[in-house]
Design an enzyme around this catalytic site. Structure first.
Site, PDB file in Angstrom:
ATOM      1  N   ALA A  67      17.014 -77.573 -49.718  1.00  0.00           N
ATOM      2  CA  ALA A  67      17.616 -76.263 -49.984  1.00  0.00           C
ATOM      3  C   ALA A  67      19.134 -76.455 -50.015  1.00  0.00           C
ATOM      4  CB  ALA A  67      17.220 -75.293 -48.876  1.00  0.00           C
ATOM      5  N   GLY A 110      13.641 -79.163 -48.342  1.00  0.00           N
ATOM      6  CA  GLY A 110      12.917 -78.364 -49.334  1.00  0.00           C
ATOM      7  C   GLY A 110      12.438 -79.194 -50.514  1.00  0.00           C
ATOM      8  N   GLU A 113       9.288 -80.590 -49.389  1.00  0.00           N
ATOM      9  CA  GLU A 113       8.342 -79.456 -49.312  1.00  0.00           C
ATOM     10  C   GLU A 113       7.884 -79.024 -50.703  1.00  0.00           C
ATOM     11  OE1 GLU A 113      11.181 -77.417 -46.830  1.00  0.00           O
ATOM     12  OE2 GLU A 113       9.743 -77.270 -45.196  1.00  0.00           O
ATOM     13  N   GLU A 133      16.073 -81.577 -41.626  1.00  0.00           N
ATOM     14  CA  GLU A 133      16.676 -80.309 -41.197  1.00  0.00           C
ATOM     15  C   GLU A 133      17.154 -80.347 -39.749  1.00  0.00           C
ATOM     16  OE1 GLU A 133      13.786 -80.609 -42.815  1.00  0.00           O
ATOM     17  OE2 GLU A 133      13.609 -79.112 -44.402  1.00  0.00           O
TER      18      GLU A 133
HETATM   19  N1  CAA Z   1      22.691 -78.783 -50.366  1.00  0.00           N
HETATM   20  C1  CAA Z   1      23.859 -78.635 -50.994  1.00  0.00           C
HETATM   21  N2  CAA Z   1      24.541 -79.681 -51.547  1.00  0.00           N
HETATM   22  C2  CAA Z   1      23.993 -80.907 -51.432  1.00  0.00           C
HETATM   23  C3  CAA Z   1      22.752 -81.116 -50.789  1.00  0.00           C
HETATM   24  C4  CAA Z   1      22.090 -79.978 -50.241  1.00  0.00           C
HETATM   25  N3  CAA Z   1      20.882 -80.059 -49.647  1.00  0.00           N
HETATM   26  N4  CAA Z   1      22.459 -82.440 -50.824  1.00  0.00           N
HETATM   27  C5  CAA Z   1      23.471 -83.032 -51.491  1.00  0.00           C
HETATM   28  N5  CAA Z   1      24.389 -82.103 -51.854  1.00  0.00           N
HETATM   29  C6  CAA Z   1      25.639 -82.310 -52.594  1.00  0.00           C
HETATM   30  C7  CAA Z   1      26.694 -82.950 -51.694  1.00  0.00           C
HETATM   31  O1  CAA Z   1      27.352 -81.963 -50.925  1.00  0.00           O
HETATM   32  C8  CAA Z   1      27.592 -83.598 -52.733  1.00  0.00           C
HETATM   33  O2  CAA Z   1      28.398 -82.597 -53.317  1.00  0.00           O
HETATM   34  P1  CAA Z   1      30.012 -82.828 -53.421  1.00  0.00           P
HETATM   35  O3  CAA Z   1      30.134 -84.019 -54.362  1.00  0.00           O
HETATM   36  O4  CAA Z   1      30.506 -81.552 -54.003  1.00  0.00           O
HETATM   37  O5  CAA Z   1      30.474 -83.145 -52.063  1.00  0.00           O
HETATM   38  C9  CAA Z   1      26.616 -84.054 -53.807  1.00  0.00           C
HETATM   39  O6  CAA Z   1      25.422 -83.274 -53.608  1.00  0.00           O
HETATM   40  C10 CAA Z   1      26.251 -85.520 -53.669  1.00  0.00           C
HETATM   41  O7  CAA Z   1      25.800 -85.745 -52.337  1.00  0.00           O
HETATM   42  P2  CAA Z   1      26.392 -86.909 -51.391  1.00  0.00           P
HETATM   43  O8  CAA Z   1      27.805 -87.193 -51.731  1.00  0.00           O
HETATM   44  O9  CAA Z   1      26.103 -86.503 -49.968  1.00  0.00           O
HETATM   45  O10 CAA Z   1      25.472 -88.118 -51.838  1.00  0.00           O
HETATM   46  P3  CAA Z   1      25.040 -89.400 -50.977  1.00  0.00           P
HETATM   47  O11 CAA Z   1      24.334 -90.296 -51.925  1.00  0.00           O
HETATM   48  O12 CAA Z   1      26.177 -89.907 -50.191  1.00  0.00           O
HETATM   49  O13 CAA Z   1      23.981 -88.829 -49.888  1.00  0.00           O
HETATM   50  C11 CAA Z   1      22.035 -87.551 -49.221  1.00  0.00           C
HETATM   51  C12 CAA Z   1      22.751 -88.329 -50.343  1.00  0.00           C
HETATM   52  C13 CAA Z   1      21.617 -88.505 -48.097  1.00  0.00           C
HETATM   53  C14 CAA Z   1      20.803 -86.920 -49.841  1.00  0.00           C
HETATM   54  C15 CAA Z   1      22.964 -86.475 -48.651  1.00  0.00           C
HETATM   55  O14 CAA Z   1      23.524 -85.726 -49.723  1.00  0.00           O
HETATM   56  C16 CAA Z   1      22.294 -85.498 -47.747  1.00  0.00           C
HETATM   57  O15 CAA Z   1      22.054 -85.811 -46.601  1.00  0.00           O
HETATM   58  N6  CAA Z   1      21.953 -84.287 -48.241  1.00  0.00           N
HETATM   59  C17 CAA Z   1      21.355 -83.232 -47.455  1.00  0.00           C
HETATM   60  C18 CAA Z   1      19.873 -83.484 -47.203  1.00  0.00           C
HETATM   61  C19 CAA Z   1      19.313 -82.416 -46.303  1.00  0.00           C
HETATM   62  O16 CAA Z   1      19.702 -82.250 -45.170  1.00  0.00           O
HETATM   63  N7  CAA Z   1      18.328 -81.626 -46.840  1.00  0.00           N
HETATM   64  C20 CAA Z   1      17.716 -80.545 -46.123  1.00  0.00           C
HETATM   65  C21 CAA Z   1      18.355 -79.240 -46.501  1.00  0.00           C
HETATM   66  S1  CAA Z   1      17.790 -77.864 -45.524  1.00  0.00           S
HETATM   67  C22 CAA Z   1      16.285 -77.440 -46.160  1.00  0.00           C
HETATM   68  O17 CAA Z   1      15.851 -78.001 -47.140  1.00  0.00           O
HETATM   69  C23 CAA Z   1      15.531 -76.337 -45.450  1.00  0.00           C
HETATM   70  C24 CAA Z   1      14.162 -76.090 -45.924  1.00  0.00           C
HETATM   71  O18 CAA Z   1      13.199 -76.323 -45.210  1.00  0.00           O
HETATM   72  C25 CAA Z   1      13.889 -75.533 -47.253  1.00  0.00           C
END
Ligand code: CAA
Length: 259
Positions: A67, A110, A113, A133
């Site tokens: 998400a 998500g 999921e 998460e």
């Molecule tokens: N939401 C919003 N933006 C996101 C995102 C997310 N879930 N995942 C990645 N992005 C964005 C980053 O902020 C970044 O944007 P900017 O360039 O503007 O900073 C861009 O995508 C590229 O990401 P990274 O620079 O972080 O890329 P990376 O290769 O270094 O890392 C990653 C990749 C490990 C996937 C890392 O981006 C990350 O940890 N993302 C979040 C994953 C996460 O926690 N997901 C769970 C979300 S909560 C949820 O999903 C609740 C539910 O149950 C529905």
């Protein structure tokens, strides 16, 4: 219909339609607008007679990284309740046609999921599945604690949900989360081919069979068997049942029409 966050390609193979999540800079983070579009696109393909199976994919680097954290971060519980986004996700679960996820790269939160909402998952060797998460101070909210646990069992689900550890594609295969792992350059093709195989079956049989398998997740064995039996009997009302059985007897391939 024009989509901002999706590319929809109807009938890429006979009976198979493809939906690509298309928010690459954000690793296909599932913002509300993307999910609204996805629900709409899947619903319209579910109603399209020429589509018999739907494949959902992202790109090589990310199926979906979860998400949209930035969109969510300032929300209050009441905002979350009013938006109630996960009820919309339920619409995807209600899709009558088989859904296949073609996953490469990140399938997190998500994203994992969403893949689990699909009926089968084909992964590339670079795929990573996770429910991170907990590292954000929250927990899965779109089925991660329930579907993941049913798919992989308590021990692995607990580890993933409580530590945020990702599973590699091979690990995901070994614990039964996914169907197949293939080289990166082949994952979409493999998913589409599986889609074509599914799409060549009788549509009403597909629909009732999918319903019956999903029933196994939320009913007793007794009720599930009854449900299965009724669906089985019901299929004897279809032309495709006659066609399928006649084709077997006549040693030819069936020509299913969906009636
Ligand atoms: N939401 C919003 N933006 C996101 C995102 C997310 N879930 N995942 C990645 N992005 C964005 C980053 O902020 C970044 O944007 P900017 O360039 O503007 O900073 C861009 O995508 C590229 O990401 P990274 O620079 O972080 O890329 P990376 O290769 O270094 O890392 C990653 C990749 C490990 C996937 C890392 O981006 C990350 O940890 N993302 C979040 C994953 C996460 O926690 N997901 C769970 C979300 S909560 C949820 O999903 C609740 C539910 O149950 C529905």
């Amino acid at each position: 219909m024009n989509y901002t966050y999706l590319i929809v390609e109807p009938h890429v193979l006979p009976g198979v339609s493809l939906v690509r999540l298309n928010r690459p800079k954000e690793l296909n983070a599932l913002c509300l607008e993307l999910m609204d579009e996805l629900v709409l696109a899947i619903k319209s393909l579910d109603q399209d007679e020429a589509t018999r199976c739907i494949v959902i994919t992202g790109n090589e680097k990310a199926f979906a990284a979860g998400a949209d954290i930035k969109q969510m971060s300032t929300k209050s519980p009441i905002d979350m309740l009013k938006i109630d986004q996960f009820t919309k996700w339920d619409q995807i679960r209600k899709t009558r046609k088989p859904l296949i996820a073609a996953v490469s790269g990140f399938a997190l939160g998500g994203g994992c999921e969403l893949a689990m909402l699909c009926d089968m998952i084909i992964a590339s060797e670079s795929a990573q599945f996770g429910q991170p998460e907990i590292k954000l101070g929250v927990m899965p909210g779109a089925g991660g604690t329930q579907r993941l646990t049913r798919a992989v069992g308590k021990a692995v689900a607990m580890e993933m949900v409580l530590t945020g550890r990702f599973l590699s594609a091979r690990e995901a295969l070994s614990v039964g989360l996914i169907n197949r792992v293939v080289p990166v350059e082949l994952y979409l093709q493999e998913a589409l081919q599986m889609g074509a195989k599914v799409a060549s079956q009788a549509p009403l049989a597909l629909q009732l069979a999918k319903e019956a398998v999903l029933k196994a997740f939320d009913t007793s064995l007794e009720e599930g068997l009854l449900f299965e039996r009724k669906n089985f009997y019901l299929l004897f009302a279809t032309d495709d049942q006659k066609e399928g059985m006649n084709a077997f007897t006549e040693k030819r391939s069936p020509n299913f029409k969906g009636n």
